[in-house]
Design a protein around this motif. Sequence first.
Motif, PDB file in Angstrom:
ATOM      1  N   ARG A 113     -40.063  74.531   3.619  1.00  0.00           N
ATOM      2  CA  ARG A 113     -38.913  74.940   2.814  1.00  0.00           C
ATOM      3  C   ARG A 113     -38.406  73.791   1.950  1.00  0.00           C
ATOM      4  NH1 ARG A 113     -34.844  76.997   6.818  1.00  0.00           N
ATOM      5  NH2 ARG A 113     -36.645  78.279   7.389  1.00  0.00           N
ATOM      6  N   HIS A 114     -38.610  72.567   2.438  1.00  0.00           N
ATOM      7  CA  HIS A 114     -38.113  71.388   1.716  1.00  0.00           C
ATOM      8  C   HIS A 114     -39.259  70.588   1.089  1.00  0.00           C
ATOM      9  CE1 HIS A 114     -33.866  71.500   3.092  1.00  0.00           C
ATOM     10  NE2 HIS A 114     -34.371  72.097   4.157  1.00  0.00           N
TER      11      HIS A 114
ATOM     12  N   ASN B 200     -38.731  68.343  -1.878  1.00  0.00           N
ATOM     13  CA  ASN B 200     -37.695  67.307  -1.822  1.00  0.00           C
ATOM     14  C   ASN B 200     -37.698  66.627  -0.458  1.00  0.00           C
ATOM     15  OD1 ASN B 200     -35.593  65.648  -2.519  1.00  0.00           O
ATOM     16  ND2 ASN B 200     -34.006  67.212  -2.320  1.00  0.00           N
ATOM     17  N   MET B 201     -38.859  66.096  -0.078  1.00  0.00           N
ATOM     18  CA  MET B 201     -38.974  65.353   1.175  1.00  0.00           C
ATOM     19  C   MET B 201     -38.600  63.896   0.921  1.00  0.00           C
ATOM     20  SD  MET B 201     -39.745  67.253   3.706  1.00  0.00           S
ATOM     21  CE  MET B 201     -40.217  65.948   4.816  1.00  0.00           C
TER      22      MET B 201
ATOM     23  N   ASN C  92     -32.416  63.768   1.106  1.00  0.00           N
ATOM     24  CA  ASN C  92     -32.410  65.136   1.615  1.00  0.00           C
ATOM     25  C   ASN C  92     -32.573  65.220   3.133  1.00  0.00           C
ATOM     26  OD1 ASN C  92     -32.228  67.942   0.883  1.00  0.00           O
ATOM     27  ND2 ASN C  92     -34.403  68.163   1.333  1.00  0.00           N
TER      28      ASN C  92
ATOM     29  N   ARG D 126     -29.881  67.192   5.128  1.00  0.00           N
ATOM     30  CA  ARG D 126     -29.975  68.636   4.895  1.00  0.00           C
ATOM     31  C   ARG D 126     -31.138  69.232   5.703  1.00  0.00           C
ATOM     32  NH1 ARG D 126     -30.253  68.248  -0.117  1.00  0.00           N
ATOM     33  NH2 ARG D 126     -28.012  68.269  -0.480  1.00  0.00           N
ATOM     34  N   ILE D 127     -32.239  68.514   5.782  1.00  0.00           N
ATOM     35  CA  ILE D 127     -33.373  68.976   6.588  1.00  0.00           C
ATOM     36  C   ILE D 127     -32.974  69.086   8.054  1.00  0.00           C
ATOM     37  CG2 ILE D 127     -35.686  68.361   7.416  1.00  0.00           C
ATOM     38  CD1 ILE D 127     -36.142  67.014   4.674  1.00  0.00           C
TER      39      ILE D 127
ATOM     40  N   ASP E  32     -30.841  72.122   8.672  1.00  0.00           N
ATOM     41  CA  ASP E  32     -31.655  73.340   8.699  1.00  0.00           C
ATOM     42  C   ASP E  32     -32.414  73.468  10.020  1.00  0.00           C
ATOM     43  OD1 ASP E  32     -30.755  73.970   6.224  1.00  0.00           O
ATOM     44  OD2 ASP E  32     -32.695  73.819   5.201  1.00  0.00           O
TER      45      ASP E  32
END
Length: 260
Positions: A67-68, A71-72, A76, A79-80, A83
Motif C-alpha cells: 500500500r505504501h 513512498n517507502m 512516511n 504512517r506505515i 496502518d
Amino acid sequence: MKDVQSERDERNIFIEKVGVSSIRYPIRIMDKQNGFQNTVALIDIYVDLPSEYRGTHMSRFVEVLNRHRNNMSLSNLERILDDIKQELKAKVAHIILKFPYFVLKKAPITKEESYMDYECAFIASKDEKFDFILEVNVPVHLLCPCSKEIADFGAHNQRANIKVRTKMDKLVWIEEIVEMVENSASAPLYALLKRPDEKYITEKAYMNPMFVEDIVREVSILLNQDDRITYYEVEAISYESIHNHNAYAYLHRDKKNYKD
C-alpha cells in the motif's frame, strides 16, 4: 474459509513481537547531495500479540508495505506503523529497514571518484508515541598505538566497523554520521585508491594511531556537540590482523539525562 490464526488460545501467554522478517523491498532514501537515492532494503515488521489470539495474519504486513510502495521513505515511517497497528488491531508496531547507502567519495590525492557503500538501518516503533533510531555502520582503518610504540618500524593495521545509532529531534544526514566517524579514525576507507592515494592513507594512519577505546570516545565527543542528537550508541569492532580475536568497545549516552 476457517480463520485459524484468530482462534482463541487458552495458554494465556502474551507475545511481544510477531510478524515477518527479511522482506526484500525497494525503498527511496533522502540523499544529502542528490535529494534522493533508490536502494533495496531487508524489512522486518512486527506487532504485539494478545494472549487470547493464537496467531497473527502474516499476509497483512506485506499488504501494508504494498500500500505504501510508492513512498517507502523516512518521512512516511510513522504512517506505515499506524496502518500496521490498525490492520493487525495491535497496540504497538515495529519496523526495521536495513539497506546499503551509497556515497560518492573522492580519493584524497588523485581525486578519483568512486562509490562507498555503508550499511544503514531505520529502526522505528509506535505505541502511543513514535520512536525512531538511525543506524549507520562505517568501515574505517585503525592502526594500533601500542604496536607503533614498541616496534622499531611499522605497526599492525586493521579494518574496523563503527556502528552509530542515534535518536534526534531534527534531521541528521547519514553523510554527517559517516563524516564524524571517518574523522575520528586513523584513516577513512575508499573503494578506489591509486598509488599516491595509498601512500597518503598509509602515512595518515601511521601518524594517527587509534585503539577502539580512542575512536568511540572521539565519536562520542562529536555526537555530544551536535544539539540535534538526543541519544546515541557507539560500537567499535576491530578485526585484528595479528590476533585470532577482535577488539571491542561500546558506549551510549542519553543526552537529556546524562551527567559527567
